[in-house]
Design an enzyme around this catalytic site. Structure first.
Site, PDB file in Angstrom:
ATOM      1  N   LYS A 221      83.637 -18.710  28.821  1.00 12.89           N
ATOM      2  CA  LYS A 221      84.984 -18.351  29.340  1.00 12.89           C
ATOM      3  C   LYS A 221      85.196 -19.132  30.497  1.00 12.89           C
ATOM      4  CE  LYS A 221      82.797 -14.248  30.101  1.00 12.89           C
ATOM      5  NZ  LYS A 221      81.631 -14.260  29.198  1.00 12.89           N
TER       6      LYS A 221
ATOM      7  N   GLY B  30      76.722 -16.405  34.376  1.00 15.92           N
ATOM      8  CA  GLY B  30      76.559 -17.938  34.704  1.00 15.92           C
ATOM      9  C   GLY B  30      77.849 -18.452  33.910  1.00 15.92           C
ATOM     10  N   HIS B  31      78.932 -19.037  34.738  1.00 14.84           N
ATOM     11  CA  HIS B  31      80.109 -19.625  34.310  1.00 14.84           C
ATOM     12  C   HIS B  31      79.922 -21.189  34.573  1.00 14.84           C
ATOM     13  CE1 HIS B  31      82.282 -15.653  34.392  1.00 14.84           C
ATOM     14  NE2 HIS B  31      81.685 -15.670  33.445  1.00 14.84           N
TER      15      HIS B  31
ATOM     16  N   GLN C  69      79.871 -11.791  31.436  1.00 12.06           N
ATOM     17  CA  GLN C  69      79.204 -10.973  30.311  1.00 12.06           C
ATOM     18  C   GLN C  69      80.174 -10.882  29.103  1.00 12.06           C
ATOM     19  OE1 GLN C  69      78.321  -9.104  33.474  1.00 12.06           O
ATOM     20  NE2 GLN C  69      77.001 -10.645  33.850  1.00 12.06           N
TER      21      GLN C  69
ATOM     22  N   ASP D 282      78.402 -15.508  27.384  1.00  9.21           N
ATOM     23  CA  ASP D 282      78.133 -17.074  27.091  1.00  9.21           C
ATOM     24  C   ASP D 282      79.145 -17.434  26.247  1.00  9.21           C
ATOM     25  OD1 ASP D 282      75.917 -16.698  29.096  1.00  9.21           O
ATOM     26  OD2 ASP D 282      74.739 -16.139  27.229  1.00  9.21           O
TER      27      ASP D 282
HETATM   28  P1  IMP Z   1      71.235  -7.533  33.147  1.00  5.48           P
HETATM   29  O1  IMP Z   1      72.602  -7.722  33.273  1.00  5.48           O
HETATM   30  O2  IMP Z   1      70.383  -8.545  34.184  1.00  5.48           O
HETATM   31  O3  IMP Z   1      70.502  -5.996  33.337  1.00  5.48           O
HETATM   32  O4  IMP Z   1      70.524  -7.769  31.694  1.00  5.48           O
HETATM   33  C1  IMP Z   1      70.769  -6.921  30.680  1.00  5.48           C
HETATM   34  C2  IMP Z   1      71.222  -7.712  29.452  1.00  5.48           C
HETATM   35  O5  IMP Z   1      72.455  -8.472  29.489  1.00  5.48           O
HETATM   36  C3  IMP Z   1      70.349  -8.947  28.954  1.00  5.48           C
HETATM   37  O6  IMP Z   1      69.967  -8.910  27.446  1.00  5.48           O
HETATM   38  C4  IMP Z   1      70.754  -9.972  29.564  1.00  5.48           C
HETATM   39  O7  IMP Z   1      70.252 -11.221  29.008  1.00  5.48           O
HETATM   40  C5  IMP Z   1      72.205  -9.896  29.324  1.00  5.48           C
HETATM   41  N1  IMP Z   1      73.100 -10.496  30.319  1.00  5.48           N
HETATM   42  C6  IMP Z   1      73.264 -10.296  31.617  1.00  5.48           C
HETATM   43  N2  IMP Z   1      74.264 -11.137  31.802  1.00  5.48           N
HETATM   44  C7  IMP Z   1      74.757 -12.008  30.897  1.00  5.48           C
HETATM   45  C8  IMP Z   1      75.711 -13.199  30.867  1.00  5.48           C
HETATM   46  O8  IMP Z   1      76.265 -13.566  31.821  1.00  5.48           O
HETATM   47  N3  IMP Z   1      75.457 -13.802  29.736  1.00  5.48           N
HETATM   48  C9  IMP Z   1      74.744 -13.549  28.561  1.00  5.48           C
HETATM   49  N4  IMP Z   1      73.923 -12.419  28.680  1.00  5.48           N
HETATM   50  C10 IMP Z   1      73.854 -11.550  29.904  1.00  5.48           C
END
Ligand code: IMP
Length: 428
Positions: free
Chosen positions: A16, A40-41, A225, A13
């Site tokens: 990017k 989420g972009h 991420q 977040d």
């Molecule tokens: P997962 O990727 O859904 O397995 O989540 C694992 C961790 O990564 C959690 O804390 C999510 O909130 C975090 N996370 C996954 N994708 C994103 C992203 O695009 N932005 C911020 N946090 C993320």
């Protein structure tokens, strides 16, 4: 011409999407190399706001070709919805413009159900996943029982494979987690239907990008991420299940390191995190409310994928230095500097304190964050800077804030964003 990589230096977040949007203007290919629709972009262009989870956000530029690399886990339902959403917003997506690696893995309803069941079973130790099935899909990949996108090219076998996969997941759901089973026959039919729609997009994207780079084109790799969510280098176990760091781009796109050009690190002017896990510089109260926003604007600090309010805090210079080192960042972009306007005195974490000792670097990296942050205080500024487009016109305190980051991390800050619009950026 080269492979340029954009990565997040924090917990995702970082903004990017807007940096990708800017650099994609000069790229031929825009490629995602890790994660899935947990990302989420958000990109705002004039009246239109694009919220993308899976398709590389650079495809908003009509001259680019989008690539979903082998490092991803792909939910076909989300993919098809995103193609439709982009078309509805006037972005023409067709098989010549979007290529999906045959070697990427599929996310199924079985993975979604397992993600939910495992999170529930973790209780107080939950990770706070996005519940998009990411961990279970990568789990099957590593376990060598996953379903690759290429299986969609053989409809009959594919239907059987999905059926067998759901039946297998049902065993786990029922026996381990006491959860309701899924209808394997129904899911197999739905996925066979998806296969027919997705087949024209499937390609050997590693070969495609390799040939493109040999022919002097530019490939922009979009990290999803952030560094601190990296499976190997992040705040384990509170991480995602892929490698969002820059080296992940080589594996996740099937490319060698010989074409590497720029590695652009994107850092928010403060720190945010969604989900569980350590966050030493986290703050609450009025400062947090101002940093987070109310949720009324698309750029306020609420998860693009989950809508959850993000945890917020001061910029962590120690973790930033670590991220620059892990990624080999060549230049830094600072986003959302405008949000710091009017906050009064600002803080940057410049070390970690344990008793009498202050560490400039973490002895064991970010899995070991049991220290007190040591802060440097910096003067704030009151002016609204959202209309500023030139470095010289920024308030002196805002310039100083950026210069301190450059000095603390020994890296040039080449771009600063001061608002969500495409042109709200200061290039240096
Ligand atoms: P997962 O990727 O859904 O397995 O989540 C694992 C961790 O990564 C959690 O804390 C999510 O909130 C975090 N996370 C996954 N994708 C994103 C992203 O695009 N932005 C911020 N946090 C993320």
């Amino acid at each position: 011409m080269a492979l340029n990589i954009i990565i997040g230096t924090q917990w995702g977040d970082e903004g990017k999407g807007r940096v990708v949007d800017l650099l994609a203007a000069q790229a031929d290919y825009v490629a995602r190399y890790n994660g899935g629709d947990n990302a989420g972009h958000t990109v705002t262009v004039g009246e239109k706001t694009f919220k993308l989870h899976l398709i590389p956000s650079g495809v908003i530029h009509p001259h680019t070709i989008g690539v979903i690399g082998n490092g991803l886990v792909v939910n076909p339902a989300v993919l098809l919805q995103e193609i439709e959403m982009l078309r509805a917003l006037g972005v023409d997506i067709h098989p010549e413009r979007l290529k999906i690696s045959h070697a990427a893995h599929l996310i199924t309803p079985g993975h979604l159900a397992l993600d939910a069941a495992r999170e529930q079973a973790r209780g107080a130790g939950k990770i706070g996943t996005t519940l998009r099935g990411i961990g279970p899909a990568y789990n099957h990949k590593a376990e060598r029982s996953g379903l690759r996108v290429e299986a969609m090219l053989h409809p009959e076998e594919f239907e059987h494979a999905i059926y067998a996969h759901i039946e297998d997941v049902n065993q786990h759901l029922e026996k381990l987690y006491n959860a309701a089973p899924l209808d394997a026959r129904k899911e197999a039919q739905i996925y066979t239907n998806y296969a027919a729609q997705i087949a024209p997009y499937i390609a050997n994207t590693s070969a495609l990008l390799h040939n493109a780079l040999q022919n002097n084109t530019t490939v922009l790799a979009e990290g999803a991420q952030g560094t601190l969510l990296d499976l190997d280098h992040g705040t384990y176990p509170y991480v995602t299940s892929s490698n969002p760091t820059a080296p992940g781009a080589f594996v996740g796109l099937g490319l060698g390191a010989n074409h590497l050009g720029r590695v652009v690190g994107v850092t928010k002017a403060f720190q945010t995190r969604v989900g569980e896990g350590p966050f030493p510089t986290e703050t609450e109260g009025t400062t947090a409310s101002q940093l987070r926003g109310t949720g009324a604007n698309p750029w306020d600090e609420f998860g693009t994928t989950t809508g959850r309010p993000r945890r917020v805090g001061w910029l962590d210079g120690v973790l930033l230095r670590y991220a620059l080192h892990i990624n080999g960042v060549t230049e830094l972009t600072i986003t959302k500097l405008d949000v710091l306007s009017g906050l009064g005195t600002l803080k940057i974490c410049t070390g970690y304190r344990s008793g009498e000792n202050i560490y400039a670097d973490l002895p064991l990296g970010p899995t070991d964050l049991n220290y007190e942050p040591a802060y440097e205080e910096l003067p704030g500024w009151g002016e609204n800077i959202m209309g500023t487009r030139r470095w010289d016109n920024l308030p002196a305190a805002a310039q100083y804030y950026i210069q301190r980051i450059e000095a603390l991390c020994d890296i040039p800050v080449t771009m600063i964003s001061v608002g969500p619009e495409r042109e709200q950026i200061i290039q240096r």
